[in-house]
Write a protein that holds these residues in place. Structure first.
Motif, mmCIF file in Angstrom:
data_model
loop_
_atom_site.group_PDB
_atom_site.id
_atom_site.type_symbol
_atom_site.label_atom_id
_atom_site.label_comp_id
_atom_site.label_asym_id
_atom_site.label_seq_id
_atom_site.Cartn_x
_atom_site.Cartn_y
_atom_site.Cartn_z
ATOM 1 N N LYS A 80 0.832 -1.209 0.000
ATOM 2 C CA LYS A 80 0.000 0.000 0.000
ATOM 3 C C LYS A 80 0.866 1.257 0.000
ATOM 4 N N ARG A 81 1.934 1.220 0.789
ATOM 5 C CA ARG A 81 2.821 2.379 0.860
ATOM 6 C C ARG A 81 3.498 2.624 -0.483
ATOM 7 N N ILE A 82 3.978 1.559 -1.121
ATOM 8 C CA ILE A 82 4.653 1.700 -2.410
ATOM 9 C C ILE A 82 3.689 2.240 -3.464
ATOM 10 N N GLU A 83 2.450 1.758 -3.457
ATOM 11 C CA GLU A 83 1.472 2.264 -4.416
ATOM 12 C C GLU A 83 1.196 3.747 -4.180
ATOM 13 N N ALA A 84 1.103 4.148 -2.907
ATOM 14 C CA ALA A 84 0.812 5.546 -2.593
ATOM 15 C C ALA A 84 1.966 6.462 -2.978
ATOM 16 N N GLU A 85 3.193 5.981 -2.864
ATOM 17 C CA GLU A 85 4.357 6.822 -3.162
ATOM 18 C C GLU A 85 4.608 6.964 -4.653
ATOM 19 N N GLY A 86 4.054 6.076 -5.459
ATOM 20 C CA GLY A 86 4.204 6.187 -6.903
ATOM 21 C C GLY A 86 5.440 5.488 -7.428
ATOM 22 N N ALA A 87 5.688 5.685 -8.715
ATOM 23 C CA ALA A 87 6.734 4.932 -9.424
ATOM 24 C C ALA A 87 8.092 5.600 -9.276
ATOM 25 N N ASP A 88 8.619 5.597 -8.045
ATOM 26 C CA ASP A 88 9.868 6.319 -7.817
ATOM 27 C C ASP A 88 11.014 5.416 -7.386
ATOM 28 N N LYS A 89 10.822 4.106 -7.373
ATOM 29 C CA LYS A 89 11.843 3.198 -6.850
ATOM 30 C C LYS A 89 12.497 2.404 -7.977
ATOM 31 N N PRO A 90 13.819 2.406 -8.016
ATOM 32 C CA PRO A 90 14.507 1.753 -9.135
ATOM 33 C C PRO A 90 14.784 0.273 -8.898
ATOM 34 N N PHE A 91 14.785 -0.472 -9.991
ATOM 35 C CA PHE A 91 15.446 -1.770 -10.005
ATOM 36 C C PHE A 91 16.898 -1.532 -10.396
ATOM 37 N N LEU A 92 17.809 -2.222 -9.714
ATOM 38 C CA LEU A 92 19.237 -1.972 -9.875
ATOM 39 C C LEU A 92 19.976 -3.098 -10.595
ATOM 40 N N ASP A 93 19.419 -4.306 -10.571
ATOM 41 C CA ASP A 93 20.101 -5.422 -11.229
ATOM 42 C C ASP A 93 19.091 -6.523 -11.504
ATOM 43 N N LEU A 94 19.533 -7.545 -12.239
ATOM 44 C CA LEU A 94 18.666 -8.650 -12.606
ATOM 45 C C LEU A 94 19.496 -9.892 -12.871
ATOM 46 N N TRP A 95 18.835 -11.031 -12.821
ATOM 47 C CA TRP A 95 19.492 -12.300 -13.163
ATOM 48 C C TRP A 95 18.436 -13.256 -13.679
ATOM 49 N N PHE A 96 18.694 -13.824 -14.864
ATOM 50 C CA PHE A 96 17.837 -14.842 -15.456
ATOM 51 C C PHE A 96 18.652 -16.097 -15.686
ATOM 52 N N SER A 97 18.103 -17.233 -15.286
ATOM 53 C CA SER A 97 18.774 -18.510 -15.535
ATOM 54 C C SER A 97 18.511 -19.008 -16.944
ATOM 55 N N ASP A 98 17.373 -18.605 -17.518
ATOM 56 C CA ASP A 98 16.983 -19.004 -18.862
ATOM 57 C C ASP A 98 15.924 -18.020 -19.341
ATOM 58 N N GLU A 99 15.235 -18.344 -20.407
ATOM 59 C CA GLU A 99 14.282 -17.390 -20.963
ATOM 60 C C GLU A 99 12.946 -17.346 -20.220
ATOM 61 N N ARG A 100 12.832 -18.086 -19.121
ATOM 62 C CA ARG A 100 11.593 -18.074 -18.360
ATOM 63 C C ARG A 100 11.775 -17.621 -16.904
ATOM 64 N N THR A 101 12.867 -18.018 -16.273
ATOM 65 C CA THR A 101 13.021 -17.840 -14.838
ATOM 66 C C THR A 101 14.038 -16.754 -14.526
ATOM 67 N N GLY A 102 13.621 -15.770 -13.716
ATOM 68 C CA GLY A 102 14.554 -14.702 -13.377
ATOM 69 C C GLY A 102 14.092 -13.878 -12.191
ATOM 70 N N PHE A 103 15.033 -13.080 -11.656
ATOM 71 C CA PHE A 103 14.778 -12.149 -10.564
ATOM 72 C C PHE A 103 15.168 -10.744 -10.990
ATOM 73 N N VAL A 104 14.440 -9.755 -10.484
ATOM 74 C CA VAL A 104 14.848 -8.354 -10.579
ATOM 75 C C VAL A 104 14.917 -7.822 -9.162
ATOM 76 N N VAL A 105 15.972 -7.033 -8.855
ATOM 77 C CA VAL A 105 16.179 -6.552 -7.486
ATOM 78 C C VAL A 105 16.459 -5.060 -7.520
#
Length: 350
Positions: free
Chosen positions: A143-168
């Protein structure tokens, strides 16, 4: 990096009248094609088969099919600053950046589509955690993140293949996909990060997945428990990057600090870098040489899996934010001045 949340677009009214401006959210404004994109700030590089792809400020994505000799600008649907890029296959790749942006390419980086942005993150968290009676804390966080709006960055990512991955990203932002980005699942409750420190980097050695972050945060994924568990950290300053390979993981960051583990993060040994400035990038070449780059332009190389580093002469020092080792025994570097190619020469910089 500074994020341009809104860009003023001039609108001509009538001849002789003043110019008016309307604000267009960068999430709705495609990246502008520019001859200056090659020399504008760029933050990361990735290999997509034989193609090289670079990402940076204002949604700029460039790609080269001749090892960096010439570059084309990709079609990108947003103007948000982009922080990281990865291609788990020759064609399928992802990029992440400010304003909670996740982009996907299915043609090796020539064109991109938006899969996720910061306007959706809070609602995704609320929908996910509302079904769990024990997740009130994370429901409120959504709820807090929605109220604050789109101001938070993703800084990195990792995908093991074309389906499975994380964004942080910042403030413990972490999402997983199991279907190539068609849907995203928050993992905020599955990290041992009670203070909500930034998740700055993520890397895999092929078997284990690690996250490095703010205030010495180090995490390793427990696949059985589906949880990123905290490792005992050797350092309380921030880590900006992590480089993992079979049998070794190296975390690096503030004021030239680097620490190495050969037992999947159970213990760490300080590595002498000789640097006083922050370490901001790393890469490995086909021969296994590991390179580190400092915020003020220094370069180091290790031929023994990060146990020892020697200085490199890469010519005129420039801040480096991302690096790739090329097949011709050179380096492709990106930073505040765009892209540069540098030869690898042992010895101190002059």
């Amino acid at each position: 990096m500074f994020s341009f949340k809104f860009i003023a677009v001039g609108i001509a009214l009538m001849a002789g009248n003043a110019q008016a401006a309307t604000l267009v959210d960068v999430l709705d404004l495609p990246a502008q094609h520019s001859e200056l994109a090659l020399r504008s700030p760029l933050l990361d590089l990735a290999q997509a088969g034989q193609r090289t792809v670079a990402v940076g400020q204002r949604g700029h994505i460039l790609y080269s099919d001749d090892q960096g000799q010439s570059w084309n600008q990709a079609s990108v649907p947003v103007s948000s600053d982009l922080n990281a890029v990865q291609f788990p296959t020759d064609k399928q790749g992802w990029a992440v950046g400010h304003d909670g942006v996740v982009l996907h390419s299915s043609d090796g980086g020539a064109s991109w589509e938006k899969q996720l942005d910061g306007r959706q993150l809070g609602r995704l968290m609320q929908d996910y955690y509302s079904a769990r009676p024990d997740a009130g804390q994370w429901l409120e966080e959504g709820k807090r993140i929605e109220a604050e709006g789109a101001d938070k960055p993703f800084l990195d990512l990792w995908f093991s293949d074309e389906r499975t991955g994380f964004v942080v990203g910042a403030f413990n932002l972490i999402f997983r996909t199991l279907d190539g980005g068609k849907s995203w699942e928050p993992w905020t409750d599955r990290t041992d990060n009670p203070s909500g420190y930034h998740l700055n980097a993520i890397s895999s050695d092929g078997e284990h997945l690690y996250i490095a972050g703010e205030q010495g945060l180090l995490l390793r994924l427990d696949g059985g428990a589906e949880r990123f568990q905290a490792l005992e950290s050797p350092y309380q300053g921030s880590f900006f990057g992590i480089s993992a390979q079979p049998g070794m993981v190296l975390a690096y960051g503030l004021r030239g600090h680097a620490y190495r583990s050969t037992d999947v993060g159970a213990s760490w040994t300080a590595v002498k870098t000789g640097l006083n400035s922050s370490i901001t990038a790393s890469t490995r070449d086909a021969h296994g040489t590991l390179y580190l780059f400092g915020q003020t332009g220094q370069a180091l190389a290790s031929s023994d899996q990060g146990a020892n580093f020697q200085p490199l002469n890469i010519g005129q020092p420039v801040p480096v934010y991302g690096a790739l080792a090329s097949s011709d025994n050179g380096l492709l570097l990106v930073g505040a001045r765009g892209i540069s190619q540098r030869p690898v020469v042992s010895g101190k910089q002059e």
